[in-house]
Design an enzyme around this catalytic site. Structure first.
Site, short mmCIF file in Angstrom:
data_model
loop_
_atom_site.label_atom_id
_atom_site.label_comp_id
_atom_site.label_asym_id
_atom_site.label_seq_id
_atom_site.Cartn_x
_atom_site.Cartn_y
_atom_site.Cartn_z
CG ASP A 262 -2.01 -1.06 1.15
OD1 ASP A 262 -1.80 -2.08 0.46
OD2 ASP A 262 -3.07 -0.86 1.79
CE LYS B 177 -5.19 2.10 2.25
NZ LYS B 177 -4.10 1.38 2.94
CE LYS C 150 -6.86 -1.17 2.41
NZ LYS C 150 -5.51 -1.61 2.79
#
Lengths: 490, 306, 279
Positions: free
Chosen positions: B143, B206, B242
């Site tokens: 991430d 995300k 996400k």
């Protein structure tokens, strides 16, 4: 880790999310028979007709059909109140009655929403979130005007007109009643109201509320019935002001009926709203605007954006976007909280819409309907898009009053404006662009009473509503909404 | 295959326009969806299976990470049939702890933040080194944060090249690109950054680090889903989504699932393509599921804090 | 004794002085007692006037309010200047000039007075503005003389409409005098037109013409028996019908708003994180 496909990519939207039934369960008792509300009392009628639940076709109740005598009684009660208690009351006190009504509507809002949904067929999501709260807001808004009328027109010395006859449509039964009642009462008039014959129930619940708030008898009188009763209200010699919402054809009949009398009139009639989408619009939001524009209330909306005018360079792509969005709309039980599109209000209206679909097909339209499952009883029609149509086609020119969108294209702003204005109507229009100068230019050039720039079908009591040309005259809402109910200002 | 920056493409990304008033109207329709009975149970379980169970505190300890892993594998002992979460999400230094706890044949993935999380204000070579270290230690997913300063200054090329470079450093690990939407200021920027990240090689996009508010708001998520949809329809390539930060209760999570179902459809209704970055959400999902079993609401205290 | 030069009494349409296309005239007597032949507007004259007025409307409404105000004022200047020479009383001409001054002042204010910024409960800027209806057929009360004619044309014009003023043959000479003032007042050709002839018959044609947006009657402009017919015909096309008292006083704002349409615009106004937005 990414997945590639050779076929043209397609999203699996339809049926992507099964939702368990979520019916609204608030009780809304319905009596077996309804009469009228005259002089503060419920009175029985003689002849009766039935009102049905359009989602099931089942009879809900018997409703009285008001005779000329009934109408006369109602007008007399209204006149007495106009000359007496209501006409003499201070604006501040009148306002407090309107505030009371607004609060009671809020308190009983869910019951009202359920009743309206059962009688009309529109989804509970709309009655709960739009019709009923907006109705309360209208009373609240006009309540505040009652003691400030002298400021509503510069230099005016406003007086009440007297008794207003109001005939309201079936598409927003409670909301339209509120739009008409609130300004009439705030300006010191009294009212004889005739609800639509297919949707009388919420007005009868309003009558209960009027009793609860101790509104003086005769200030609001409600006479049920169909067109004949409406005609008797409009034509009654002791009516000073008529206010009508409905079709342009019936509007013409009423205007001829009152010709030569001293009656003042406002008419909120049909429409064929143009919804212009420029290539530089925020396209996904423009899609949402189109959804709100034509599928809100099953398209039973006089200001519906029923003519989509989309810039040719994005037309194909935009239509794909629109269809993808339409596919996820849920049609079904109007009482289910997840229903997006409810029932067509009557079997008659369903017939009218189907007639237009046939005309469209005969005129060469490509008719696309959402694949969403449709209930097998009741009056339902899946969301429908007609492309390949032109300005001259019947389905582009006439008001269909259903969930049917016609799609046309244009190349320049000038062409968009020209096509948008090429209609006998002029109620509402929409325009989508992210370029401000274009938005203002087009919004101001559109020949319509209301223009939504980057939006559609938004309503607010502070915002005047009403059309030009064959869409009628006079405004409901805002300061302009007062003008139609006041004498002594011109 | 590494992606190459093109100024023409950047102009295209930057041309994205979002009307905020109407996107809010769209969201309010999604938020009025009523999710009941069978659907609710199904979606609660699905949401649970989509969680990247996260701890990203300076005070994180090996014990806390081991507990997190246990909870990810079996969210609630009283309901043993529940799905495990999709992943745990930790700092690079704690990836070895998670790897040991979850084992080599793990079903729960290990996600590691990297690239100078959360601010990203470190040199690229350190970002690359951090990414490589996390992957080497066993991270299945990375991430990363984008350089918001560069994005806001208009230096799309720098943002793009960093993502592409990190993607190269990820090897087999899937790359989630954090836009940190709370710092982007407008939905137009969110749309542009989403397109940029996808073009540069993101496997997932995300919303947030969880350190900045607002985080995963519905309008932001919808704009990102629309970017994913555009990319898919143009290329046939699926990109994951996400939302992270601020999703604490089941109802919010379920409405996010409605949003993805109505925007991207059935193919994204799996933890391969959709994740929630969350910590406390899991407990509320469990509480709702337990309520379906028991018929009454448990005290939140009944569930372990991590 | 000098032989006077008699004037040919023409109508004023599209900035030009025209005879009736029908070639018809109505005999009348001038203020100085000379026999006159006043042009008698035909159905086709009215149709032409409507078409010309329609074409001129957007240009008139599109001028700046300041410019329009100056044009009204210029009309007042000319009337004032000619006060002792027009075929009516000096008092009437001066009153007409004053009326034009009154409307000159409204041109750049009335929109502000009657428009509003509406505080809606949505993330939109919502405003209502008064705008033109289009083409209005206006008939003054003959008893109001020149003042009545000026009143009848100024109300519609100040709201951005174009106007066709219809007066009887008896007022033909005065109408021409007004037309001659209008012709040098910088009103763009076609936004104000004056027809003479049989008022009832021209109105009768007008209400059967769909491209006329409103009929504006002041005082006893027509026999009351015509009113019901006007209403009935108007019903077909939902045409606006404005009945007003005589022109003793200028039209108040509450009447001017009836010579206009209220148009409401919703302009989306939300940015992420802005007031009211759900961000």
């Amino acid at each position: 880790m990414t997945k590639r496909t050779d076929a043209k990519p397609a999203l699996q939207l339809a049926g992507a999310l099964d939702l368990s039934p979520a019916p609204e369960s608030c009780p809304a008792p319905i009596k077996s028979r309804y009469g009228h509300f005259i002089g503060g009392e419920f009175v029985d009628g003689d002849d009766h007709f039935t009102t049905v639940n359009p989602a099931t076709g089942e009879v809900l109740a018997e409703v009285a059909a008001g005779s000329d005598e009934t109408v006369d009684q109602a007008v007399k009660a209204a006149r007495k109140a106009a000359d007496g208690v209501w006409g003499k009351m201070s604006g501040a006190d009148r306002g407090k009655f309107l505030y009371r009504i607004a609060r009671r509507i809020q308190e009983r809002s869910r019951e009202l929403a359920v009743l309206e949904t059962i009688d009309n067929g529109k989804p509970i999501r709309e009655t709960r979130d739009v019709d009923i709260p907006l109705a309360a807001q209208h009373f609240f808004y006009y309540a505040g005007w009652a003691d400030k009328l002298q400021y509503a027109v510069p230099g005016g010395n406003p007086t009440p007109l007297g008794v207003a006859g109001q005939v309201i449509p079936w598409n927003f039964p409670f909301l339209m009643a509120s739009w008409k009642l609130a300004p009439a009462l705030a300006t010191g008039n009294t009212v004889v109201l005739k609800p639509a014959e297919t949707t009388p129930l919420s007005a009868m619940l309003l009558a209960e509320i009027l009793q609860e708030v101790d509104l003086p008898p005769g200030v609001i009188n409600i006479v049920n019935g169909a067109g004949r009763t409406g005609g008797a209200v409009m034509g009654h010699p002791d009516i000073d002001k008529v206010a009508f919402t409905g079709s342009t054809n019936v509007g013409r009949i009423i205007m001829r009926q009152i010709a030569g009398s001293k009656k003042k009139a406002t008419m909120e009639l049909g429409g064929k709203g143009a919804h212009i989408v420029f290539a530089d619009a925020s396209l996904d939001q423009a899609v949402e605007g189109c959804i709100n524009g034509i599928f809100f209330n099953q398209g039973h909306v006089c200001c519906a954006g029923s003519r989509l005018l989309v810039e040719e360079s994005i037309a194909e792509e935009f239509l794909e976007r629109l269809k993808r969005r339409v596919e996820v709309l849920r049609i079904g039980n109007p009482l289910d909280k997840n229903t997006d599109i409810g029932a067509i209000n009557s079997v008659k209206q369903l017939g009218t819409i189907n007639k237009y679909l046939d005309i469209g097909k005969n005129e060469g339209a490509n008719v696309w309907q959402s694949p969403c499952p449709v209930p097998d009883k009741g009056f339902f029609l899946p969301p429908t898009i007609m492309s390949g149509v032109q300005q001259t086609d019947t389905v582009v020119r006439e008001e269909i009053f259903g969930p049917v969108l016609s799609v046309l294209t244009f190349r320049t702003p000038a062409e968009a404006i020209k096509k948008a204005n090429d209609t006998e109507y002029g109620l509402a229009a929409g325009v989508w662009s992210e370029k401000n100068s274009k938005l203002f230019e087009v919004a101001h050039a559109l020949n319509a009473g209301i223009v939504w720039a980057n939006g559609y079908n938004l309503f607010d009591p502070a915002s005047p509503f009403g059309g030009v040309r064959h869409s009628g005259f006079g405004r409901e809402g805002g300061i302009a909404g007062l003008w139609a109910y006041m004498g002594g200002i011109s | 295959m590494t992606s190459t920056f093109s100024p023409e493409a950047a102009r295209e990304w930057r041309s994205a326009r979002v009307d905020d008033a109407t996107i809010n109207a769209r969201i309010s329709r999604v938020r009025s969806r009523s999710i009941k009975t069978d659907t609710k149970v199904r979606l609660l379980k699905l949401a649970l299976s989509m969680i990247d169970l996260t701890t990203l505190e300076g005070a994180d300890t090996p014990e806390k990470v081991r507990a997190l892993c246990r909870k990810a594998e079996q969210p609630y002992a009283a309901l043993p049939d529940l799905p495990h979460t999709a992943a745990v999400c930790v700092y690079p230094n704690l990836v070895p702890v998670a790897a040991a706890a979850l084992g080599a044949d793990r079903t729960v993935k290990i996600a590691s933040v990297a690239t100078g999380f959360p601010s990203g204000h470190v040199p690229l070579r350190l970002k690359l080194a951090e990414t490589e270290a996390a992957v080497a230690a066993g991270a299945d997913e990375i991430d990363m944060v984008i350089d918001r300063g560069a994005f806001l200054s208009g230096d799309d090329e720098k943002v793009f090249n960093e993502i592409a470079a990190i993607k190269g450093a990820c090897g087999k690990a899937r790359l989630k690109v954090i836009l940190e939407t709370g710092e982007l200021g407008t939905l137009d920027n969110v749309a542009a950054a989403s397109r940029l990240a996808i073009a540069a090689g993101a496997d997932f996009i995300k919303t947030s680090t969880g350190k900045i508010k607002p985080a995963a708001t519905f309008p932001v998520v919808l704009v990102m889903l629309e970017a994913i949809r555009e990319h898919y329809l143009a290329t046939g390539e699926m990109i994951g989504m996400k939302p992270a930060g601020g999703i604490r209760d089941a109802k919010t999570a379920l409405h996010h699932l409605v949003l993805v179902a109505e925007t991207l459809g059935a193919a994204w209704m799996t933890n391969e393509w959709y994740r929630f970055g969350a910590s406390s959400l899991a407990n509320d999902l469990l509480r709702q599921l337990q309520r379906r079993e028991d018929g009454y609401y448990q005290s939140p205290r009944r569930f372990s804090v991590d | 004794m000098r032989t006077s030069v008699d004037k040919t009494l023409k109508m004023y349409v599209g900035g030009k002085f025209i005879r009736s296309e029908s070639g018809r005239t109505t005999p009348a007597t001038s203020a100085k007692g000379r026999p006159m032949n006043v042009a008698a507007a035909s159905r086709k004259d009215l149709r032409n006037a409507i078409q010309i007025a329609r074409g001129a409307q957007a240009g008139w409404a599109g001028r700046t309010a300041y410019n329009r105000g100056q044009i009204f004022y210029r009309l007042a200047e000319i009337l004032d200047d000619r006060a002792d020479g027009l075929p009516t009383t000096e008092a009437d001409t001066l009153s007409a000039a004053d009326r034009a001054v009154h409307f000159a002042g409204w041109a750049d204010k009335i929109t502000a007075l009657l428009s509003s910024l509406n505080p809606v409960a949505h993330t939109y800027v919502n405003y209502s503005m008064v705008g033109p209806m289009g083409v209005i057929l206006a008939c003054p009360d003959p008893a109001d003389g020149l003042t009545g004619m000026v009143e009848a044309l100024c109300g519609p014009l100040v709201m951005g409409n174009s106007v066709i003023v219809m007066v009887s043959a008896e007022q033909g000479e005065l109408a021409v005098a007004l037309s001659e003032a209008l012709a040098v007042s910088d009103f763009p050709g076609g936004c104000v037109n004056i027809l003479t002839g049989d008022v009832a018959s021209v109105i009768g044609h007008g209400i059967r013409h769909d491209d006329l947006d409103a009929v504006y009657l002041l005082g006893e402009a027509v026999d009351s028996s015509l009113i019901a017919e006007i209403h009935t015909e108007n019903a077909r096309v939902m045409r606006r019908f404005i009945q007003a008292p005589r022109s003793t006083e200028p039209a108040p704002p509450g009447r001017l708003v009836q010579l206009a349409e209220v148009k409401t615009v919703w302009m989306s106004s939300a940015i992420m994180g802005g007031g009211g937005a759900a961000y």
